[in-house]
Motif scaffolding. Sequence first.
Motif, PDB file in Angstrom:
ATOM      1  N   ASP A 125     -11.224  -5.540  -7.583  1.00 11.18           N
ATOM      2  CA  ASP A 125     -11.243  -4.158  -8.070  1.00 11.18           C
ATOM      3  C   ASP A 125      -9.830  -3.633  -8.318  1.00 11.18           C
ATOM      4  O   ASP A 125      -8.831  -4.330  -8.097  1.00 11.18           O
ATOM      5  N   VAL A 126      -9.742  -2.391  -8.769  1.00  7.93           N
ATOM      6  CA  VAL A 126      -8.462  -1.789  -9.139  1.00  7.93           C
ATOM      7  C   VAL A 126      -7.494  -1.781  -7.955  1.00  7.93           C
ATOM      8  O   VAL A 126      -6.307  -2.086  -8.103  1.00  7.93           O
ATOM      9  N   CYS A 127      -7.990  -1.435  -6.774  1.00  6.17           N
ATOM     10  CA  CYS A 127      -7.117  -1.333  -5.599  1.00  6.17           C
ATOM     11  C   CYS A 127      -6.487  -2.683  -5.257  1.00  6.17           C
ATOM     12  O   CYS A 127      -5.286  -2.765  -4.976  1.00  6.17           O
ATOM     13  N   GLN A 128      -7.286  -3.735  -5.293  1.00  7.75           N
ATOM     14  CA  GLN A 128      -6.775  -5.071  -4.978  1.00  7.75           C
ATOM     15  C   GLN A 128      -5.723  -5.513  -5.990  1.00  7.75           C
ATOM     16  O   GLN A 128      -4.650  -5.991  -5.620  1.00  7.75           O
ATOM     17  N   ILE A 129      -6.026  -5.361  -7.274  1.00 11.30           N
ATOM     18  CA  ILE A 129      -5.128  -5.867  -8.313  1.00 11.30           C
ATOM     19  C   ILE A 129      -3.860  -5.021  -8.401  1.00 11.30           C
ATOM     20  O   ILE A 129      -2.754  -5.559  -8.579  1.00 11.30           O
ATOM     21  N   ASP A 130      -3.976  -3.718  -8.241  1.00 15.19           N
ATOM     22  CA  ASP A 130      -2.789  -2.857  -8.280  1.00 15.19           C
ATOM     23  C   ASP A 130      -1.835  -3.223  -7.141  1.00 15.19           C
ATOM     24  O   ASP A 130      -0.617  -3.280  -7.343  1.00 15.19           O
ATOM     25  N   GLU A 131      -2.393  -3.465  -5.968  1.00 16.96           N
ATOM     26  CA  GLU A 131      -1.530  -3.865  -4.849  1.00 16.96           C
ATOM     27  C   GLU A 131      -0.879  -5.221  -5.121  1.00 16.96           C
ATOM     28  O   GLU A 131       0.300  -5.429  -4.820  1.00 16.96           O
ATOM     29  N   GLU A 177       5.540   8.538   2.846  1.00 19.84           N
ATOM     30  CA  GLU A 177       5.330   7.267   2.161  1.00 19.84           C
ATOM     31  C   GLU A 177       5.282   6.135   3.192  1.00 19.84           C
ATOM     32  O   GLU A 177       5.819   6.256   4.304  1.00 19.84           O
ATOM     33  N   ASN A 178       4.624   5.047   2.831  1.00 17.62           N
ATOM     34  CA  ASN A 178       4.568   3.850   3.678  1.00 17.62           C
ATOM     35  C   ASN A 178       5.993   3.423   4.045  1.00 17.62           C
ATOM     36  O   ASN A 178       6.786   3.080   3.160  1.00 17.62           O
ATOM     37  N   PRO A 179       6.349   3.398   5.339  1.00 13.18           N
ATOM     38  CA  PRO A 179       7.730   3.063   5.713  1.00 13.18           C
ATOM     39  C   PRO A 179       8.112   1.633   5.361  1.00 13.18           C
ATOM     40  O   PRO A 179       9.287   1.351   5.091  1.00 13.18           O
ATOM     41  N   PHE A 180       7.127   0.728   5.326  1.00 12.80           N
ATOM     42  CA  PHE A 180       7.445  -0.659   4.998  1.00 12.80           C
ATOM     43  C   PHE A 180       7.757  -0.824   3.505  1.00 12.80           C
ATOM     44  O   PHE A 180       8.410  -1.790   3.119  1.00 12.80           O
ATOM     45  N   TYR A 181       7.276   0.118   2.701  1.00 18.42           N
ATOM     46  CA  TYR A 181       7.614   0.144   1.277  1.00 18.42           C
ATOM     47  C   TYR A 181       8.896   0.950   1.046  1.00 18.42           C
ATOM     48  O   TYR A 181       9.817   0.503   0.358  1.00 18.42           O
ATOM     49  N   GLU A 182       8.986   2.107   1.668  1.00 20.35           N
ATOM     50  CA  GLU A 182      10.128   2.995   1.453  1.00 20.35           C
ATOM     51  C   GLU A 182      11.430   2.382   1.963  1.00 20.35           C
ATOM     52  O   GLU A 182      12.487   2.533   1.347  1.00 20.35           O
ATOM     53  N   ILE A 205       0.862  -1.178   0.000  1.00 10.58           N
ATOM     54  CA  ILE A 205       0.000   0.000   0.000  1.00 10.58           C
ATOM     55  C   ILE A 205       0.906   1.239   0.000  1.00 10.58           C
ATOM     56  O   ILE A 205       1.840   1.340   0.792  1.00 10.58           O
ATOM     57  N   THR A 206       0.658   2.162  -0.906  1.00 10.12           N
ATOM     58  CA  THR A 206       1.516   3.346  -1.039  1.00 10.12           C
ATOM     59  C   THR A 206       0.642   4.600  -1.099  1.00 10.12           C
ATOM     60  O   THR A 206      -0.589   4.524  -1.066  1.00 10.12           O
ATOM     61  N   ARG A 207       1.301   5.729  -1.238  1.00 11.66           N
ATOM     62  CA  ARG A 207       0.536   6.970  -1.327  1.00 11.66           C
ATOM     63  C   ARG A 207      -0.368   6.985  -2.563  1.00 11.66           C
ATOM     64  O   ARG A 207      -1.415   7.647  -2.573  1.00 11.66           O
ATOM     65  N   LYS A 208       0.006   6.228  -3.571  1.00 15.56           N
ATOM     66  CA  LYS A 208      -0.857   6.088  -4.746  1.00 15.56           C
ATOM     67  C   LYS A 208      -2.212   5.492  -4.353  1.00 15.56           C
ATOM     68  O   LYS A 208      -3.255   5.827  -4.926  1.00 15.56           O
ATOM     69  N   THR A 209      -2.185   4.603  -3.347  1.00 17.19           N
ATOM     70  CA  THR A 209      -3.406   3.937  -2.909  1.00 17.19           C
ATOM     71  C   THR A 209      -4.402   4.931  -2.324  1.00 17.19           C
ATOM     72  O   THR A 209      -5.622   4.743  -2.444  1.00 17.19           O
TER      73      THR A 209
END
Length: 433
Positions: free
Chosen positions: A238-244, A201-206, A166-170
Motif C-alpha cells: 500500500d501507499v504507506c509501505q511504498i512511501d516509507e 518529528e521522528n528523532p531518528f529521522y530529524e 516514518i515521519t509526521r507525513k505518515t
Amino acid sequence: MNYNTQMEAAKNGIITPQMELVAKKECREPEFIRQHVAEGKITICANKNHKCLDVNGIGSMLRTKINVNLGVSRDCKDYDIEMKKVMAAVNMGAEAIMDLSSHGDTSGFRRKLTSECPAMIGTVPVYDSVIHYRRDLATLTAKDFIDVVRLHAQDGVDFLTLHCGITRKTIEQIKLHKRKMNIVSRGGSLIFAWMCMTGNENPFYEYYDEILEICREYDVTISLGDACRPGCLADAGDVCQIDELVRLGELTKRAWARDVQVMVEGPGHVPLDQVEANMKIQQTICMGAPFYVLGPIVTDIAPGYDHITAAIGGAVAAMAGAAFLCYVTPAEHLALPNIDDVKQGIIASKIAAHAADIAKKIPNARDIDDKMGDARKKLDWEGQWQCALDPEYAKSIRDERTPEFDDTCSMCGKFCAVRSMNKALNNEYIDIL
C-alpha cells in the motif's frame, strides 16, 4: 591507512581481516567481497567493541543468513532462559541474534551478549529507551533516544534497527488510507505514538546525521526498520509501505556517503505472488542494499504454524534477492517463544535459506544435498545423519519406529525402491516376502 568502517576501507581499496574471513566462508575471492562492501551490496556487521564475533557477510550474492529474535518481556522475564535460547540458536547455525528485551536489566543482558555470543548482535534502541530511563514515552526527548543509540553502539551491538523512515507525513497517511491493521511494527508504533503525543518529528529521522556519526565511530550497521510493513495481506504494497521504502532509499544514500553500512528491512505479510515483486522494488529503490525480511508470511490464518508460512515466503524472497531472513516461530502472534519454538523457527528458516541458495547457485550450496543423495543411495544411515539439518531429530524418528531389517525403514520394508534397485543393478536376488 586508518579506517573507521568496513565500507570506508573497501572504498579505499583495503581488504580487511573481516573481509578475508567472509571470503573464505563464502568460497569467494577477497576482492569480490571488498568490491561489494564498497558498493553497499554486502554488509559486514562487526562493531569494533564486539570482540568475540564470528564474522559473516550479508548480501544477496552470499549465503542467505538467519536472524533469531529473542529477549524478555514483562510476562516472561527470565534472562537465564533467554541466554539458553541464545546459545541453542548459535549451535543450530543462526548467524545473528536480535535482543528485543522490553523489561528488566536490558543493559546487563546486552553486554553479556556482546561479551559471550559469537553471532552478530542486533537491537532496537527505541524499545530500550523507555526501560533505560524508566519514564513514560511522552516524557522522552529526542536527545534521550539518540543517547540510547550511542549506548548500544558503545556496548558492542553490531546492527541497530532504527525506524528512520516514518515521519509526521505518515500520521496523515495512516489516517487517510485506513489500513486494515494500521502499524504492526512495535518500534514503529512507539515512534508514531511519540510523534502524536509530542507534536515533534521522528528523532531518528530529524537527527539522522548525528546517528550516522555514532555508527561511523563504532562501525555499527544501520538496519533501516520498516515501520509500515504490512501486518496482514490486505495491507501489502500500500501507499504507506511504498512511501516509507522510498524514504529508506534516500536514507541509504546518506549513510553510504558517510561510509556507514546499511541493511533495509522488508515486509511482513505478503501474498505469495507479490513476494518477488517486493524484492525487486526494494533492490531498485535501495540500490542493492541487503534486504532483511520477516518471513514474509504468506497467509494470515495459520497461528501456531507461522514458521511454515514464513518459510514459504522466505524461500521465494531469498531466491529473488533477500539476503537476511528473520526467523518466525510457531509462537508468532501468540506468545514469547520457548526453546522448542526457537528451534522450529530456526530449522524452518534454514530450510528456506538453503533452498534459495541452491536456486541462486551460491558456490557449494548444493554439495551437502549431493552427499545426502549418495548416502541414501547406499542406505547409509550414519552418512545421512551427517548430512541432516537436524540429525538428532531425524535419528529419533527412525529409532522410535525401528524396522525389522536394518537396510530398510518401517514405511516400505523390503518393498524399498532403493534396496530393490541396488540389488537389481548388482544382479542380486530381490527377496520381498
